[in-house]
Design a protein around this motif. Sequence first.
Motif, short mmCIF file in Angstrom:
data_model
loop_
_atom_site.label_atom_id
_atom_site.label_comp_id
_atom_site.label_asym_id
_atom_site.label_seq_id
_atom_site.Cartn_x
_atom_site.Cartn_y
_atom_site.Cartn_z
N ILE A 126 0.86 -1.19 0.00
CA ILE A 126 0.00 0.00 0.00
C ILE A 126 0.89 1.24 0.00
O ILE A 126 1.83 1.34 0.79
N LYS A 127 0.58 2.18 -0.91
CA LYS A 127 1.39 3.38 -1.07
C LYS A 127 0.83 4.57 -0.29
O LYS A 127 -0.37 4.63 0.00
N ASP A 128 1.72 5.52 0.01
CA ASP A 128 1.25 6.79 0.56
C ASP A 128 0.97 7.75 -0.58
O ASP A 128 1.06 7.38 -1.77
N GLU A 129 0.68 8.99 -0.26
CA GLU A 129 0.31 9.96 -1.29
C GLU A 129 1.46 10.30 -2.24
O GLU A 129 1.25 10.82 -3.34
N LYS A 130 2.71 9.99 -1.83
CA LYS A 130 3.86 10.26 -2.68
C LYS A 130 4.30 9.03 -3.48
O LYS A 130 5.31 9.07 -4.18
N GLY A 131 3.55 7.95 -3.36
CA GLY A 131 3.87 6.75 -4.11
C GLY A 131 4.87 5.83 -3.44
O GLY A 131 5.34 4.87 -4.05
N ALA A 132 5.21 6.13 -2.19
CA ALA A 132 6.15 5.27 -1.45
C ALA A 132 5.38 4.23 -0.65
O ALA A 132 4.24 4.47 -0.23
N VAL A 133 5.98 3.09 -0.42
CA VAL A 133 5.32 2.05 0.34
C VAL A 133 5.15 2.50 1.80
O VAL A 133 6.04 3.08 2.41
N LYS A 134 3.95 2.29 2.34
CA LYS A 134 3.70 2.65 3.74
C LYS A 134 3.16 1.47 4.55
O LYS A 134 3.27 1.45 5.78
N GLN A 135 2.56 0.50 3.87
CA GLN A 135 2.02 -0.66 4.55
C GLN A 135 2.13 -1.89 3.65
O GLN A 135 2.31 -1.78 2.43
N ALA A 136 2.03 -3.05 4.28
CA ALA A 136 2.01 -4.30 3.53
C ALA A 136 0.92 -5.19 4.09
O ALA A 136 0.76 -5.29 5.32
N LYS A 137 0.15 -5.80 3.22
CA LYS A 137 -0.83 -6.79 3.64
C LYS A 137 -0.16 -8.16 3.62
O LYS A 137 0.44 -8.55 2.62
N ILE A 138 -0.25 -8.87 4.73
CA ILE A 138 0.35 -10.19 4.80
C ILE A 138 -0.70 -11.22 5.18
O ILE A 138 -1.75 -10.88 5.72
N VAL A 139 -0.40 -12.47 4.89
CA VAL A 139 -1.35 -13.53 5.17
C VAL A 139 -0.58 -14.80 5.58
O VAL A 139 0.52 -15.05 5.10
N SER A 140 -1.17 -15.56 6.48
CA SER A 140 -0.56 -16.82 6.91
C SER A 140 -0.77 -17.89 5.84
O SER A 140 -1.72 -17.84 5.05
N LEU A 141 0.12 -18.86 5.84
CA LEU A 141 0.08 -19.94 4.87
C LEU A 141 0.03 -21.30 5.59
O LEU A 141 0.43 -21.41 6.74
N LYS A 142 -0.48 -22.28 4.88
CA LYS A 142 -0.45 -23.64 5.42
C LYS A 142 -0.08 -24.61 4.30
O LYS A 142 -0.38 -24.38 3.12
N PRO A 143 0.62 -25.70 4.64
CA PRO A 143 0.99 -26.68 3.61
C PRO A 143 -0.20 -27.56 3.22
O PRO A 143 -0.90 -28.09 4.08
N VAL A 144 -0.45 -27.66 1.92
CA VAL A 144 -1.54 -28.49 1.40
C VAL A 144 -0.97 -29.37 0.30
O VAL A 144 -0.29 -28.90 -0.62
N LYS A 145 -1.23 -30.65 0.37
CA LYS A 145 -0.70 -31.59 -0.60
C LYS A 145 -1.48 -31.53 -1.90
O LYS A 145 -2.71 -31.58 -1.91
N ASP A 146 -0.74 -31.42 -3.02
CA ASP A 146 -1.36 -31.44 -4.34
C ASP A 146 -1.64 -32.90 -4.70
O ASP A 146 -0.74 -33.73 -4.80
N GLU A 147 -2.91 -33.22 -4.91
CA GLU A 147 -3.31 -34.61 -5.15
C GLU A 147 -2.74 -35.16 -6.46
O GLU A 147 -2.50 -36.37 -6.58
N LYS A 148 -2.49 -34.29 -7.44
CA LYS A 148 -1.97 -34.74 -8.73
C LYS A 148 -0.47 -35.02 -8.69
O LYS A 148 0.01 -36.03 -9.20
N THR A 149 0.28 -34.08 -8.10
CA THR A 149 1.74 -34.19 -8.11
C THR A 149 2.30 -34.79 -6.82
O THR A 149 3.43 -35.27 -6.80
N GLY A 150 1.53 -34.73 -5.76
CA GLY A 150 2.01 -35.22 -4.47
C GLY A 150 2.87 -34.20 -3.73
O GLY A 150 3.32 -34.46 -2.61
N ARG A 151 3.09 -33.05 -4.35
CA ARG A 151 3.92 -32.01 -3.72
C ARG A 151 3.11 -31.21 -2.70
O ARG A 151 1.89 -31.05 -2.83
N MET A 152 3.81 -30.68 -1.71
CA MET A 152 3.18 -29.82 -0.72
C MET A 152 3.28 -28.37 -1.18
O MET A 152 4.37 -27.88 -1.49
N ASN A 153 2.15 -27.71 -1.28
CA ASN A 153 2.11 -26.29 -1.64
C ASN A 153 1.68 -25.46 -0.46
O ASN A 153 0.85 -25.89 0.35
#
Length: 498
Positions: A377-404
């Motif tokens: 998120i930018k301020d009025e001068k176009g500089a970064v002032k905030q960041a939106k973050i989110v938690s993640l969890k590992p989920v297994k891909d049924e096709k490849t078997g990889r954890m995403n």
Amino acid sequence: MGKSTGFLEYDRETSTAEAPLERIKHFHEFKTPLKLEEQQKQGARCMECGVPFCQYGDMLAGMASGCPLHNLVPETNDLVYRGNFKQAYLRLSKTHCFPEFTSRVCPALCEAACTCNVNGEPVSTKENERAIIETAYAEGWVQPEPPKVRTGKRVAIVGSGPSGLAAAMQLNRRGHEVTVYERHDRSGGLLRYGIPNMKLEKSVLDRRIHLMEEEGVKFVTGVDVGKDIKAEELTKNFDRVILACGASNPRDIKVPGRDAKNIFFAVDFLSKVTKSLLDSGEKEQVSKEVRSLAEGKHVLVIGGGDTGNDCVGTSIRLGAKSVTQLEMMPKPSETRTPSNPWPQWPRVLKTDYGQEEAIAVFGHDPRIYQTTVTEFIKDEKGAVKQAKIVSLKPVKDEKTGRMNMVPVEGTEKVIEVGLVLIAAGFLGSQAYVTEAFKVKVNGRTNVETAPESYESSVSGVFAAGDVHRGQSLVVWAIREGRMAAEAVDRSLMGYTNL
């Protein structure tokens, strides 16, 4: 090797580090090595094991186990124990070009594979090597070794990082005329501008480069091959060319607001700081402009690796108001898991110097695991002032078997940010170089060669280091440089004694 009962008699001891609240006041190395007599005891801990995995240097379970250079580890440890540092230097020099670099910045693959590490603490091989090379310099044993006879063959090396320097040293000592091209204003590549002074003082790098110049290696700086000089000019004027220009294409974070001001790639940020220190000369301090990048700001570092840690430590030295470090993956175990046995590389929690300093300054570990950014998120001068973050969890891909790692709904939050440093690794080579030389690249954009070969799809053009194997360690880059030099020498002479 060593003293047969040494590992039972002596505990592991390493260099002492300056207290975090003191060392953040400067940009110098902050560790004081042991006295040589004490270092000898550490050499005595080498336990004469039947199979020295420390010097194995190959892949196990997808990660390296032991030293890729195949350093004669038990032999050098034994010579340290016996106080024969000159012979130790000569023995180490058989396999290693630059122990003064790796003994400062290598994660010590040799120690992770040390047999003492099975049920105790490993031999301090990394610091033994530092004692060897620094004693060698102090005693005057490290001298220029110009070749007695020149072959008349000319080799151009594009890039002066660890792989380029290693190839240059080997080929020059063989008798070939070597010219190293570096796009930056000073030689050293990653060693110069990718690794902070706290880990590698640039005087250590300059010492080696000056030695190589005395041996006859020619360094040309400020020339970007593929832009300032055509590839055809090198292939025409030189008998062979080695591309050793790194995997310098950084991985970006593609989210809304990425175009905000004060968002930098980690290496660009670290380069600015190092260049400012170098340009200040004897003052050894950063400019006001560079200090203002982080001073009084909430700093967000995206990436949990060594470069991310370097950004944490550097931001603190510039006066950051706070530092947060995001890591997408789960927090590692503090000890080995059954699926990660010795002598595999230990995938365990490591708290490095930058995190130690953040804990001392701010009272908590800066790392937040299983978290990523979704928007800036930018301020009025176009500089970064905030960041939106989110938690993640590992989920297994049924096709490849990889954890995403997938977002967890309802965990979004906004944090204050004044500087963002992206330390998410590298994707591979930069296209303008590989396209200029018309070499084939693989799916990861690394220069493609035949298995166990260093020659590209273009005859006479070789590749070494990160541009060949992808982003990796300094010790791997040195090995690549040595192996590419051997391949080039064989192609020029019909045989090689490198």
